[in-house]
Scaffold this motif. Structure first.
Motif, PDB file in Angstrom:
ATOM      1  N   THR A  64      26.878  45.107  39.431  1.00 64.11           N
ATOM      2  CA  THR A  64      27.305  43.791  39.884  1.00 64.11           C
ATOM      3  C   THR A  64      26.980  43.604  41.368  1.00 64.11           C
ATOM      4  O   THR A  64      26.493  42.549  41.780  1.00 64.11           O
ATOM      5  CB  THR A  64      28.817  43.612  39.638  1.00 64.11           C
ATOM      6  OG1 THR A  64      29.082  43.939  38.274  1.00 64.11           O
ATOM      7  CG2 THR A  64      29.269  42.191  39.907  1.00 64.11           C
ATOM      8  N   GLY A  73      39.887  43.285  40.768  1.00 61.09           N
ATOM      9  CA  GLY A  73      40.560  42.727  39.590  1.00 61.09           C
ATOM     10  C   GLY A  73      40.009  43.329  38.302  1.00 61.09           C
ATOM     11  O   GLY A  73      40.747  43.538  37.333  1.00 61.09           O
ATOM     12  N   SER A  74      38.721  43.636  38.300  1.00 66.37           N
ATOM     13  CA  SER A  74      38.109  44.235  37.103  1.00 66.37           C
ATOM     14  C   SER A  74      38.724  45.590  36.809  1.00 66.37           C
ATOM     15  O   SER A  74      38.981  45.926  35.654  1.00 66.37           O
ATOM     16  CB  SER A  74      36.609  44.437  37.322  1.00 66.37           C
ATOM     17  OG  SER A  74      35.985  43.217  37.533  1.00 66.37           O
ATOM     18  N   LEU A 125      29.687  49.222  36.430  1.00 62.49           N
ATOM     19  CA  LEU A 125      29.837  47.774  36.598  1.00 62.49           C
ATOM     20  C   LEU A 125      29.759  47.412  38.077  1.00 62.49           C
ATOM     21  O   LEU A 125      29.089  46.446  38.461  1.00 62.49           O
ATOM     22  CB  LEU A 125      31.164  47.338  35.989  1.00 62.49           C
ATOM     23  CG  LEU A 125      31.600  45.882  36.118  1.00 62.49           C
ATOM     24  CD1 LEU A 125      32.423  45.471  34.901  1.00 62.49           C
ATOM     25  CD2 LEU A 125      32.419  45.617  37.378  1.00 62.49           C
ATOM     26  N   GLU A 164      37.191  40.908  45.384  1.00 59.21           N
ATOM     27  CA  GLU A 164      38.398  40.607  44.605  1.00 59.21           C
ATOM     28  C   GLU A 164      38.104  40.723  43.113  1.00 59.21           C
ATOM     29  O   GLU A 164      38.909  41.230  42.341  1.00 59.21           O
ATOM     30  CB  GLU A 164      38.919  39.203  44.927  1.00 59.21           C
ATOM     31  CG  GLU A 164      39.459  39.033  46.344  1.00 59.21           C
ATOM     32  CD  GLU A 164      40.482  40.112  46.716  1.00 59.21           C
ATOM     33  OE1 GLU A 164      41.288  40.497  45.851  1.00 59.21           O
ATOM     34  OE2 GLU A 164      40.437  40.602  47.871  1.00 59.21           O
ATOM     35  N   LEU A 165      36.921  40.234  42.731  1.00 60.89           N
ATOM     36  CA  LEU A 165      36.516  40.270  41.322  1.00 60.89           C
ATOM     37  C   LEU A 165      36.411  41.726  40.844  1.00 60.89           C
ATOM     38  O   LEU A 165      36.851  42.076  39.749  1.00 60.89           O
ATOM     39  CB  LEU A 165      35.155  39.570  41.202  1.00 60.89           C
ATOM     40  CG  LEU A 165      34.768  38.931  39.883  1.00 60.89           C
ATOM     41  CD1 LEU A 165      35.776  37.879  39.465  1.00 60.89           C
ATOM     42  CD2 LEU A 165      33.391  38.271  40.022  1.00 60.89           C
ATOM     43  N   LEU A 166      35.852  42.584  41.694  1.00 61.16           N
ATOM     44  CA  LEU A 166      35.656  43.983  41.305  1.00 61.16           C
ATOM     45  C   LEU A 166      36.988  44.737  41.279  1.00 61.16           C
ATOM     46  O   LEU A 166      37.229  45.551  40.380  1.00 61.16           O
ATOM     47  CB  LEU A 166      34.658  44.663  42.252  1.00 61.16           C
ATOM     48  CG  LEU A 166      33.229  44.097  42.202  1.00 61.16           C
ATOM     49  CD1 LEU A 166      32.353  44.746  43.261  1.00 61.16           C
ATOM     50  CD2 LEU A 166      32.627  44.299  40.814  1.00 61.16           C
TER      51      LEU A 166
END
Lengths: 201, 201
Positions: B158, B179-180, B154, B175-177
């Motif tokens: 991504t 958080g993932s 991912l 942050e998104l990664l």
């Protein structure tokens, strides 16, 4: 022995033979001589229908992608979360059966040929499109789009890795992958994740 | 013009030239003639150090992988969550700079060559190993292993997709990664996810 077939039927027959062979080996190892022999026609006649080897390979790969999308098509009457579950279940089953050819597709082998990469991109776009359809237009944000795409890569990789020695039961894998989507969505947009969960319950 | 170099220095020099060229094009498009010319040696002498083209390609790819791992090495004194954040940040920066050659590595181009795929596998193993180190031995379960590996796919996908047109700020992607990973771990094993979150807070 050569049957008289219409041009369309002949093309379909040749693609069908290509699809069978694709189960055993990646596209760039497909022998056109074998395909022609199996169809009971000459190599020359095959090239009448598909002017180049690449034309035939592209036609076979695109047919394989259409078949995959058909086999994983969800029941449009079901709730969105149920549709995703159905699609995912069928996709994992497909990857389990077709591990090697799918890896070849992902890697765009045959020298990283652009047409292989394109068919893989199209397949990914079709799948992620289904997820966005299930989630509704609010899911069309850069954050959610990136994560849905990332989730698809996670699904591919996890399912292909899992298929090597199946370290956990199949149903547990599906639950893990469904749970992953909900978890990722909750990172990108808690409202969307809540929607999927509410529907699944 | 040929400098007198020790065998080791000469190998290092040739690999260094290969690494520079790898920024511009995938490994299988590297011209050994160009590399030799730039080193001021004959093609024949290059083959003295690397008996085959493939030997040279493998040496360059492995050096590139070592460089990547070094550039993304976290501060061992930092807390596990901070280490992961550092590694991830550096990895995204690397993918941003080296989008094309990394795609070529992932795709194992050059006819899906096994050695390319192997270097990619080794890179993945090193990264996911770091995540498991940060999480501790309790993370070595089939469920968590599958998801950590999936998370790495991912991240790759991504970040490479994001690097095309940067639809959101870099820090937001990181942050998104991060958080993932927490979100995925909470799916696989809530205790582990809680540990990372507690440390990050």
């Amino acid at each position: 022995m050569t049957q008289r077939l219409s041009a369309d039927d002949r093309r379909r027959q040749l693609i069908g033979i290509g699809l069978q062979k694709l189960v055993e080996r990646p596209i760039h190892e497909l022998s056109l001589d074998e395909v022609a022999t199996e169809a009971g026609i000459s190599r020359g006649l095959l090239f009448h229908y598909f002017p180049t080897k690449k034309d035939f390979y592209v036609a076979v790969l695109e047919a394989a992608a259409r078949r995959l999308l058909k086999q994983t098509a969800p029941d449009p009457e079901a709730a969105p979360a149920a549709q995703l579950h159905q699609s995912l279940d069928a996709f994992v089953a497909f990857l389990e059966r077709r591990r090697e050819p799918y890896l070849a597709l992902m890697r765009g082998t045959a020298g990283g040929a652009d047409y292989v990469i394109q068919v893989h991109e199209d397949t990914r776009a079709a799948f992620t499109g289904r997820v966005h359809d299930a989630l509704g237009p609010e899911s069309e944000t850069p954050r959610v789009r990136l994560l849905v795409r990332g989730w698809f890569s996670l699904v591919e990789d996890t399912a292909l890795e899992w298929a090597r020695d199946r370290p956990l039961p199949r149903e547990e894998l599906i639950e893990l992958l469904m749970g992953s989507l909900t978890a990722l969505l909750s990172t990108a947009d808690p409202d969307l994740a809540g929607r999927l969960e509410a529907e699944e319950a």
